[in-house]
Scaffold this active site. Structure first.
Site, PDB file in Angstrom:
ATOM      1  N   GLN A 113      32.054 -16.442  -4.516  1.00  0.00           N
ATOM      2  CA  GLN A 113      30.948 -16.926  -5.366  1.00  0.00           C
ATOM      3  C   GLN A 113      29.706 -16.060  -5.235  1.00  0.00           C
ATOM      4  OE1 GLN A 113      31.094 -20.243  -7.076  1.00  0.00           O
ATOM      5  NE2 GLN A 113      31.305 -21.617  -5.328  1.00  0.00           N
TER       6      GLN A 113
ATOM      7  N   GLY B 142      27.609 -13.724   5.616  1.00  0.00           N
ATOM      8  CA  GLY B 142      28.648 -14.699   5.965  1.00  0.00           C
ATOM      9  C   GLY B 142      28.347 -15.409   7.274  1.00  0.00           C
TER      10      GLY B 142
ATOM     11  N   ASP C  78      16.286 -18.828   3.767  1.00  0.00           N
ATOM     12  CA  ASP C  78      15.481 -19.864   4.433  1.00  0.00           C
ATOM     13  C   ASP C  78      13.991 -19.616   4.180  1.00  0.00           C
ATOM     14  OD1 ASP C  78      17.867 -20.947   5.853  1.00  0.00           O
ATOM     15  OD2 ASP C  78      17.818 -18.966   6.763  1.00  0.00           O
TER      16      ASP C  78
ATOM     17  N   HIS D 218      20.092 -18.900  11.651  1.00  0.00           N
ATOM     18  CA  HIS D 218      20.298 -19.431  10.290  1.00  0.00           C
ATOM     19  C   HIS D 218      21.182 -20.670  10.424  1.00  0.00           C
ATOM     20  CE1 HIS D 218      21.241 -19.900   6.107  1.00  0.00           C
ATOM     21  NE2 HIS D 218      22.520 -19.768   6.355  1.00  0.00           N
TER      22      HIS D 218
ATOM     23  N   ASN E 150      35.892 -15.744  12.953  1.00  0.00           N
ATOM     24  CA  ASN E 150      34.951 -14.772  12.389  1.00  0.00           C
ATOM     25  C   ASN E 150      34.857 -13.502  13.231  1.00  0.00           C
ATOM     26  OD1 ASN E 150      33.756 -15.652   9.787  1.00  0.00           O
ATOM     27  ND2 ASN E 150      33.588 -17.537  10.971  1.00  0.00           N
TER      28      ASN E 150
HETATM   29  P1  NAX Z   1      33.379 -17.976  -1.102  1.00  0.00           P
HETATM   30  O1  NAX Z   1      34.407 -18.726  -0.341  1.00  0.00           O
HETATM   31  O2  NAX Z   1      33.188 -18.259  -2.549  1.00  0.00           O
HETATM   32  O3  NAX Z   1      33.690 -16.415  -0.973  1.00  0.00           O
HETATM   33  C1  NAX Z   1      34.011 -15.803   0.222  1.00  0.00           C
HETATM   34  C2  NAX Z   1      34.955 -14.665  -0.104  1.00  0.00           C
HETATM   35  O4  NAX Z   1      35.168 -13.914   1.080  1.00  0.00           O
HETATM   36  C3  NAX Z   1      36.312 -15.119  -0.607  1.00  0.00           C
HETATM   37  O5  NAX Z   1      36.606 -14.488  -1.842  1.00  0.00           O
HETATM   38  C4  NAX Z   1      37.269 -14.670   0.492  1.00  0.00           C
HETATM   39  O6  NAX Z   1      38.530 -14.280  -0.015  1.00  0.00           O
HETATM   40  C5  NAX Z   1      36.496 -13.491   1.078  1.00  0.00           C
HETATM   41  N1  NAX Z   1      36.888 -13.139   2.437  1.00  0.00           N
HETATM   42  C6  NAX Z   1      37.279 -13.938   3.452  1.00  0.00           C
HETATM   43  N2  NAX Z   1      37.610 -13.208   4.535  1.00  0.00           N
HETATM   44  C7  NAX Z   1      37.392 -11.919   4.201  1.00  0.00           C
HETATM   45  C8  NAX Z   1      37.568 -10.698   4.899  1.00  0.00           C
HETATM   46  N3  NAX Z   1      38.045 -10.668   6.144  1.00  0.00           N
HETATM   47  N4  NAX Z   1      37.262  -9.548   4.260  1.00  0.00           N
HETATM   48  C9  NAX Z   1      36.812  -9.568   2.998  1.00  0.00           C
HETATM   49  N5  NAX Z   1      36.649 -10.699   2.272  1.00  0.00           N
HETATM   50  C10 NAX Z   1      36.933 -11.855   2.886  1.00  0.00           C
HETATM   51  O7  NAX Z   1      32.017 -18.149  -0.288  1.00  0.00           O
HETATM   52  P2  NAX Z   1      30.528 -17.827  -0.760  1.00  0.00           P
HETATM   53  O8  NAX Z   1      29.932 -19.019  -1.405  1.00  0.00           O
HETATM   54  O9  NAX Z   1      30.537 -16.553  -1.505  1.00  0.00           O
HETATM   55  O10 NAX Z   1      29.802 -17.658   0.666  1.00  0.00           O
HETATM   56  C11 NAX Z   1      30.062 -16.547   1.478  1.00  0.00           C
HETATM   57  C12 NAX Z   1      29.445 -16.727   2.852  1.00  0.00           C
HETATM   58  O11 NAX Z   1      28.034 -16.803   2.763  1.00  0.00           O
HETATM   59  C13 NAX Z   1      29.874 -17.990   3.587  1.00  0.00           C
HETATM   60  O12 NAX Z   1      30.173 -17.663   4.944  1.00  0.00           O
HETATM   61  C14 NAX Z   1      28.633 -18.857   3.517  1.00  0.00           C
HETATM   62  O13 NAX Z   1      28.597 -19.803   4.568  1.00  0.00           O
HETATM   63  C15 NAX Z   1      27.563 -17.826   3.631  1.00  0.00           C
HETATM   64  N6  NAX Z   1      26.201 -18.207   3.243  1.00  0.00           N
HETATM   65  C16 NAX Z   1      25.185 -17.654   3.939  1.00  0.00           C
HETATM   66  C17 NAX Z   1      23.867 -17.895   3.610  1.00  0.00           C
HETATM   67  C18 NAX Z   1      22.756 -17.275   4.391  1.00  0.00           C
HETATM   68  O14 NAX Z   1      21.602 -17.533   4.063  1.00  0.00           O
HETATM   69  N7  NAX Z   1      23.004 -16.467   5.410  1.00  0.00           N
HETATM   70  C19 NAX Z   1      23.515 -18.830   2.502  1.00  0.00           C
HETATM   71  C20 NAX Z   1      24.621 -19.028   1.538  1.00  0.00           C
HETATM   72  C21 NAX Z   1      25.990 -19.123   2.147  1.00  0.00           C
HETATM   73  O15 NAX Z   1      26.151 -20.409   2.679  1.00  0.00           O
END
Ligand code: NAX
Length: 341
Positions: free
Chosen positions: A23, A138, A167, A195, A113
Site C-alpha cells: 500500500q 517498515g 508522528d 515510533h 524482521n
Molecule cells: P503492506 O502489507 O500493504 O505492504 C508491505 C509489502 O511489503 C507487501 O507487498 C509485502 O509483500 C512486502 N514485503 C514483505 N516482506 C518483504 C521483503 N522481505 N522484501 C521486500 N518486500 C517485502 O503494508 P504497508 O501498509 O505498505 O506498510 C508497510 C510498513 O510500513 C509496515 O511495516 C507498517 O507497519 C509500516 N508503517 C510505518 C509507519 C512509520 O511511520 N514508520 C507508518 C505507516 C505504517 O504503519
C-alpha cells in the site's frame, strides 16, 4: 532497459523501494517519479524489491508508472533479490516488513524482521553506491534500522535513519487545529524516542507565530494547568495512538500520510532543513545510549540528519523520553538475544 537511460545532463539517481507492491509503496512510487522527493531536476531509476508473492502487484504499479510517462523516470526494475535491488542504489526506502500475525509475540516479530532487515543491510553493504542513504519505514522501524545498520559494517551508521516524520506531522496537524493556526506557523516541535505508543511528542521548545506554544495553549484553554492537562491527557496520547485511530475510522492503516512523510523525510535530508524529527543512531546525545536508533529533533545541511543539541529537558520531558528509550533498549536486547546484533 530504457531507450536512453543517461539522456539529459543531470545524473540519474537510483532509488530502491522495498515492499513496492504494498500500500505505502503504491502511494510512494508515483510521487517519487514525479520529482516530489528529489526535485524536478533529478532523474530517477526505480528499483522495486518484493517477495515473490508481491511481485505481481509491483509489476502492475510499474505498468502504471509507464502510463504516466513521467519525464524524470528513466527506468523501473523489479526483483525479489536484494543484491539486485540495492545494486548502485543511492537512496533506499525500506518499507516492506513482516506485520505482527495472530498469536505472534514481540520476540517472534523482531526475529521475523531481523530475517528481512539483516540480509537487506548486508546487500546494501555489498552493492549500494558509496553515497547510499537508507530510510526505514517498515515496523518496528527503529529496531529494523538498527539491524540493517549493524548488517552493513562498511556503511557509516549515520546513513541509516528511521521514519518518525509521520508522528511529527500528525503532532503538527493536531496542534495547529487546537491553536487555530496553520501547521507552518508552528516551529520547534519534536518527537523523541520510538515510533510506537511510548513516543514523546514534545512542544516545550515549540512556538506558534513566535509565541511559546505553552503560553498560546494556556491563553486558549484558561491557564497553564489546563494547557498541561490537555497536553498530557489529549494531545500526547492522541498523537501516539493516531495510527490506531486511522485504522478504526478508515478501516485500514495510514498509507498516503505515511508515504507523504517518507517523501518529506528524504527530501529534507537531501535538500536541508533547520528543524524536523527523525530517528537517527544515537551518539549519546541527551543521554540516549549510544547506538540506539532514537527519534530526536534534527537538522540537515543536505549531507544527513544531525541531532539538534543543547535543548533544555525538564523532568517531565525526561521521564517520557526515558520511558521510550527504555523500550528501544529492550528491543535491542531482544534482538541481541536472538544473536542478530
Ligand atoms: P503492506 O502489507 O500493504 O505492504 C508491505 C509489502 O511489503 C507487501 O507487498 C509485502 O509483500 C512486502 N514485503 C514483505 N516482506 C518483504 C521483503 N522481505 N522484501 C521486500 N518486500 C517485502 O503494508 P504497508 O501498509 O505498505 O506498510 C508497510 C510498513 O510500513 C509496515 O511495516 C507498517 O507497519 C509500516 N508503517 C510505518 C509507519 C512509520 O511511520 N514508520 C507508518 C505507516 C505504517 O504503519
Amino acid at each position: 532497459m530504457a531507450p536512453s537511460a543517461e539522456r539529459g545532463s543531470a545524473p540519474t539517481t537510483t532509488v530502491t523501494i522495498t515492499g513496492a507492491g504494498g500500500q505505502i509503496g503504491y502511494a510512494l512510487l508515483f510521487r517519487i517519479a514525479a520529482g516530489e522527493m528529489l526535485g524536478p531536476d533529478r532523474p530517477v531509476r526505480l528499483k522495486l524489491l518484493e517477495i515473490p508473492q508481491g511481485l505481481r502487484s509491483a509489476e502492475g504499479a510499474a505498468l502504471e508508472l509507464q502510463d504516466c510517462a513521467f519525464p524524470l523516470l528513466r527506468e523501473v526494475d523489479l526483483t525479489d533479490d536484494p543484491t539486485v535491488a540495492f545494486d548502485g542504489s543511492s537512496i533506499a526506502l525500506l518499507v516492506g516488513a513482516r506485520p505482527r500475525g495472530p498469536g505472534m509475540e514481540r520476540a517472534d516479530l523482531l526475529a521475523a524482521n531481523a530475517g528481512i532487515f539483516g540480509p537487506q543491510g548486508a546487500a546494501i553493504n555489498a552493492h549500494a553506491a558509496d553515497d547510499i542513504r537508507v530510510a526505514v519505514v517498515g515496523n518496528p522501524a527503529n529496531t529494523n534500522a538498527l539491524i540493517a545498520a549493524a548488517s552493513a559494517p562498511d556503511v557509516p551508521p549515520d546513513r541509516f535513519t528511521a521514519l518518525t516524520r509521520l508522528d511529527h506531522d500528525r503532532a503538527l496537524g493536531l496542534l495547529a487545529e487546537a491553536l487555530d493556526a496553520w501547521p507552518d506557523e508552528i516551529e520547534g516541535l519534536a518527537i523523541w524516542g520510538n515510533h510506537s505508543a511510548t513516543q514523546f511528542p514534545d512542544v516545550s521548545h515549540a512556538t506558534v507565530r513566535g509565541e511559546r506554544v505553552a503560553d498560546a495553549l494556556g491563553a486558549r484553554l484558561g491557564g497553564r494547568v489546563e494547557a498541561c492537562a490537555w497536553l498530557d491527557d489529549v494531545f500526547i496520547p492522541r498523537v501516539a495512538k493516531r495510527g490506531a485511530e486511522i485504522i478504526e475510522v478508515r478501516g485500514s492503516s495510514s498509507v498516503a500520510s505515511a508515504a507523504n512523510a517518507a517523501i518529506e523525510h528524504v527530501r529534507d535530508e537531501q535538500s536541508g532543513t533547520a528543524w524536523t524529527s527523525a530517528a537517527v543512531i544515537s551518539r549519546g546525545e541527551y543521554d540516549v545510549p549510544e547506538g540506539l536508533v532514537c527519534s530526536f529533533p534534527v537538522a540537515s545541511d543536505g549531507t544527513g540528519y544531525r541531532v539538534i543539541e543543547g535543548l533544555e529537558i525538564d523532568t517531565r520531558a525526561r521521564t517520557r523520553i526515558d520511558a521510550s528509550v527504555d523500550e528501544l533498549a529492550a528491543e535491542r536486547d531482544a534482538v541481541r538475544a536472538l544473536g542478530v546484533l
